[in-house]
Design a protein around this motif. Structure first.
Motif, short mmCIF file in Angstrom:
data_model
loop_
_atom_site.label_atom_id
_atom_site.label_comp_id
_atom_site.label_asym_id
_atom_site.label_seq_id
_atom_site.Cartn_x
_atom_site.Cartn_y
_atom_site.Cartn_z
N LEU A 6 0.80 -1.21 0.00
CA LEU A 6 0.00 0.00 0.00
C LEU A 6 0.83 1.27 0.00
CD1 LEU A 6 -2.73 -1.01 2.63
CD2 LEU A 6 -2.73 -1.37 0.15
N SER A 7 2.11 1.15 0.38
CA SER A 7 2.96 2.34 0.47
C SER A 7 4.41 1.97 0.20
CB SER A 7 2.84 2.96 1.87
OG SER A 7 3.64 4.11 1.99
N ALA A 8 5.10 2.82 -0.57
CA ALA A 8 6.53 2.67 -0.82
C ALA A 8 7.13 4.06 -0.90
CB ALA A 8 6.77 1.89 -2.11
N ALA A 9 8.17 4.31 -0.10
CA ALA A 9 8.77 5.65 -0.04
C ALA A 9 10.28 5.52 0.14
CB ALA A 9 8.18 6.45 1.12
N TRP A 10 11.02 6.38 -0.52
CA TRP A 10 12.48 6.35 -0.46
C TRP A 10 13.00 6.97 0.83
CZ3 TRP A 10 15.63 4.25 -4.24
CH2 TRP A 10 15.02 3.89 -5.45
N THR A 11 14.13 6.46 1.31
CA THR A 11 14.84 7.13 2.39
C THR A 11 15.55 8.35 1.82
OG1 THR A 11 16.77 5.69 2.03
CG2 THR A 11 15.16 5.01 3.71
N SER A 12 16.02 9.25 2.68
CA SER A 12 16.56 10.52 2.23
C SER A 12 17.84 10.39 1.43
CB SER A 12 16.81 11.44 3.44
OG SER A 12 17.70 10.82 4.35
N ASP A 13 18.58 9.29 1.60
CA ASP A 13 19.82 9.12 0.84
C ASP A 13 19.61 8.44 -0.51
OD1 ASP A 13 19.31 6.51 1.61
OD2 ASP A 13 21.19 6.23 2.70
N LEU A 58 11.30 2.28 1.90
CA LEU A 58 10.42 1.84 2.97
C LEU A 58 9.15 1.28 2.35
CD1 LEU A 58 10.91 5.03 5.11
CD2 LEU A 58 11.70 2.76 5.79
N VAL A 59 8.73 0.11 2.80
CA VAL A 59 7.61 -0.61 2.19
C VAL A 59 6.62 -1.02 3.28
CG1 VAL A 59 6.93 -2.63 0.84
CG2 VAL A 59 9.11 -1.50 0.37
N GLY A 60 5.32 -0.74 3.07
CA GLY A 60 4.29 -1.16 4.01
C GLY A 60 3.08 -1.69 3.28
N GLY A 61 2.33 -2.61 3.95
CA GLY A 61 1.18 -3.18 3.26
C GLY A 61 0.28 -4.00 4.14
N THR A 62 -0.50 -4.86 3.50
CA THR A 62 -1.54 -5.61 4.19
C THR A 62 -1.01 -6.80 4.98
OG1 THR A 62 -1.97 -6.96 2.21
CG2 THR A 62 -3.27 -4.94 2.48
N ASP A 63 0.29 -7.05 4.94
CA ASP A 63 0.87 -8.08 5.81
C ASP A 63 1.14 -7.55 7.21
OD1 ASP A 63 2.96 -6.41 5.24
OD2 ASP A 63 4.28 -7.93 4.39
N ASN A 64 0.70 -6.28 7.48
CA ASN A 64 0.83 -5.63 8.79
C ASN A 64 2.27 -5.29 9.15
OD1 ASN A 64 -1.85 -6.36 8.75
ND2 ASN A 64 -1.73 -7.77 10.50
N LYS A 65 3.16 -5.29 8.16
CA LYS A 65 4.57 -5.04 8.41
C LYS A 65 5.06 -3.87 7.58
CE LYS A 65 5.37 -10.05 8.82
NZ LYS A 65 6.07 -11.21 8.20
N GLN A 122 5.99 -3.55 12.94
CA GLN A 122 4.89 -4.51 13.04
C GLN A 122 3.67 -3.79 13.60
OE1 GLN A 122 4.89 -8.10 12.30
NE2 GLN A 122 2.71 -7.61 12.41
N HIS A 123 2.52 -3.99 12.95
CA HIS A 123 1.26 -3.43 13.41
C HIS A 123 0.25 -4.57 13.58
CE1 HIS A 123 1.58 1.03 13.22
NE2 HIS A 123 2.59 0.77 12.41
N ASP A 124 -0.90 -4.23 14.13
CA ASP A 124 -1.97 -5.22 14.31
C ASP A 124 -2.93 -5.24 13.12
OD1 ASP A 124 -0.99 -5.94 16.81
OD2 ASP A 124 -2.15 -4.38 17.83
N ALA A 125 -2.72 -4.35 12.17
CA ALA A 125 -3.52 -4.31 10.95
C ALA A 125 -2.64 -3.75 9.84
CB ALA A 125 -4.78 -3.45 11.14
N ALA A 126 -3.19 -3.58 8.66
CA ALA A 126 -2.40 -3.17 7.51
C ALA A 126 -1.69 -1.83 7.74
CB ALA A 126 -3.30 -3.05 6.27
N VAL A 127 -0.48 -1.71 7.20
CA VAL A 127 0.27 -0.46 7.21
C VAL A 127 -0.14 0.32 5.97
CG1 VAL A 127 2.55 0.61 7.14
CG2 VAL A 127 2.19 -1.50 8.45
N ARG A 128 -0.93 1.38 6.18
CA ARG A 128 -1.44 2.14 5.04
C ARG A 128 -0.39 3.09 4.47
NH1 ARG A 128 -2.07 3.90 1.11
NH2 ARG A 128 -3.88 4.82 0.05
N ALA A 129 0.50 3.62 5.32
CA ALA A 129 1.51 4.57 4.84
C ALA A 129 2.76 4.44 5.69
CB ALA A 129 0.97 6.00 4.89
N VAL A 130 3.91 4.59 5.04
CA VAL A 130 5.20 4.63 5.72
C VAL A 130 6.03 5.73 5.08
CG1 VAL A 130 6.06 2.76 4.23
CG2 VAL A 130 7.27 3.32 6.36
#
Length: 448
Positions: free
Chosen positions: A194-201, A206-213, A229-237
């Protein structure tokens, strides 16, 4: 060395900084005043910009994409490079032909999706618009696209590397060079991304999704490690600085993670699920279910700076912080955007406007209202683009409250979009967003 930074362990030091010693906080060094005014903030000039880029070349070793155009001049694409015939869409008008991003270009005709060019028409804010504009070059579709809906797009801050997270449980990376793309790497995940974002370098994603990780993907080695680790999907990172990231989840929490350990260093409980969030400079803005909006200063994130309900009447779909970190734009599911400012003295400048709507009844009411799936600010000019479920994207100028360019509608909803670091490329994903439920799904439709 302690977990939270380079300072002696016996000093009294919190995760978020010390009143007696500015060093060692994972949220940065002591600096000048906050973008929110008043008290000084713990954090560098930018919480995103502390790290210096590595010398030379691509994280992949400088490899360049193979020659030749990916799809020639065919329509329906991921990379928007259309341009007006005169005057830059993102800058002050000039004499010669210019691209939408300000670079010289020769207009060649044809719309973004292969049809005729459309006039920008009158502004939805009432300001007069320039003459019709035409596409300078055809858009380019990436090679080896996702096989299911695209949920996230992000460009590296250091070079033209684009990553996409999708519902086929994968994150893909492409090198973009002119009108060519080359597939560089791919990461398999345990759930939809659900989310993919680059680190500053610009070396990791960074990757997050419905596996709660949430995971940290190093592209040079194509290896990933779990960092959250979350208890539900990671919508944004999102990255906070080179050592810290923040995750927003459907478990109604925000969590901050030290990338070196990794450990959760702070948790913020929210009243509803996180639907979208964005950060720039020291400002983090979070949109949740039931139209809640929360604003945080990342130098001191234990306490929100501002809480409010969305000024829009329906569910929040997208949020983007201004390049100067003085406010944010948000979009809803009913074809409407709002421009909001953080400081109370700027409140009179806030406004809302309609967009991504089609057709009217005899009495003037809109027939189709489409979700605003993505809002992306140009990094230089402060103008922005909205991408909608109607299959079109539009460039806007918030300061002059005017529409700069409305691009033709494509055959599929636009589910995600992003500018590259210098604003010369606008990428968008055309894939079904389920805004019309099962009735709107067409099996076999391409994901681009």
């Amino acid at each position: 060395m302690s977990l939270f930074g380079a300072f002696p362990a016996q000093q009294q030091q919190s995760v978020f900084g010390s009143t007696s010693n500015p060093g060692g906080s994972v949220f940065g060094q002591a600096a000048g005043g906050s973008v929110f005014g008043g008290a000084p903030a713990f954090g560098g000039a930018s919480v995103f910009g502390a790290a210096q880029p590595a010398a030379g070349g691509s994280v992949f070793g400088g490899a360049q994409p193979s020659g030749g155009s990916v799809f020639g001049s065919s329509g329906g694409s991921v990379f928007g490079a259309a341009a007006p015939s005169a005057g830059s869409v993102f800058g002050a008008p000039s004499g010669g032909a210019r691209s939408v991003f300000g670079a010289p270009a020769q207009p060649t005709g044809g719309s973004v999706f292969g049809g005729g060019a459309q006039s920008a028409g009158g502004s939805v804010f009432g300001a007069a618009q320039s003459a019709a504009v035409r596409a300078a070059v055809p858009d380019v579709a990436v090679v080896q696209p996702p096989t299911d809906g695209v949920a996230s797009l992000s460009f590296s801050p250091k070079e033209n590397l684009l990553v996409a997270g999708s519902w086929d449980n994968k994150v893909r990376c492409w090198q973009v060079s002119g009108q060519q793309t080359a597939a560089k790497s791919m990461l398999d995940c345990e759930g939809a991304v659900l989310s993919a974002a680059w680190t500053s370098d610009g070396s990791r994603v960074l990757v997050g999704g419905t596996d709660n990780k949430a995971k940290l993907w190093t592209l040079a080695t194509n290896q990933s490690v779990q960092i959250a680790q979350h208890d539900a999907a990671v919508r944004a990172v999102l990255p906070v600085n080179e050592n810290l990231c923040v995750t927003g989840s459907w478990d109604k929490t925000l969590k901050y993670w030290d990338l070196r350990s990794p450990n959760c260093v702070h948790t913020t409980n929210l009243p509803e699920k996180v639907y979208c969030m964005d950060a720039r400079g020291q400002a983090l803005v979070v949109g949740t279910a039931n139209r809640h909006i929360f604003v945080y200063d990342l130098s001191n994130p234990q306490k929100e700076i501002k809480t409010m309900f969305s000024p829009l009447k329906f569910q929040t779909r997208s949020i983007a912080v201004f390049p100067d970190s003085n406010g944010f734009a948000l979009g809803s599911i009913e074809g409407r955007c709002a421009i909001e400012y953080f400081r109370e003295q700027d409140a009179s400048r806030s406004f809302a406007f309609k967009c991504h709507r089609q057709g009217k009844t005899d009495d003037g009411k809109e027939l189709e209202l489409h979700a605003v799936n993505a809002i992306s600010f140009h990094p230089t000019y402060g103008t922005f683009a909205t991408a909608g479920a109607d299959g079109s994207f539009t460039f806007w100028d918030k300061d002059n409250r005017s529409r700069l360019k409305a691009f033709p509608q494509g055959p599929q909803p636009l589910s995600a979009a992003a500018f590259n670091a210098d604003g010369s490329i606008y990428a968008y994903a055309a894939s079904y967003d389920w805004s019309k439920g099962l009735d709107g799904y067409r099996e076999g439709s391409p994901q681009q």
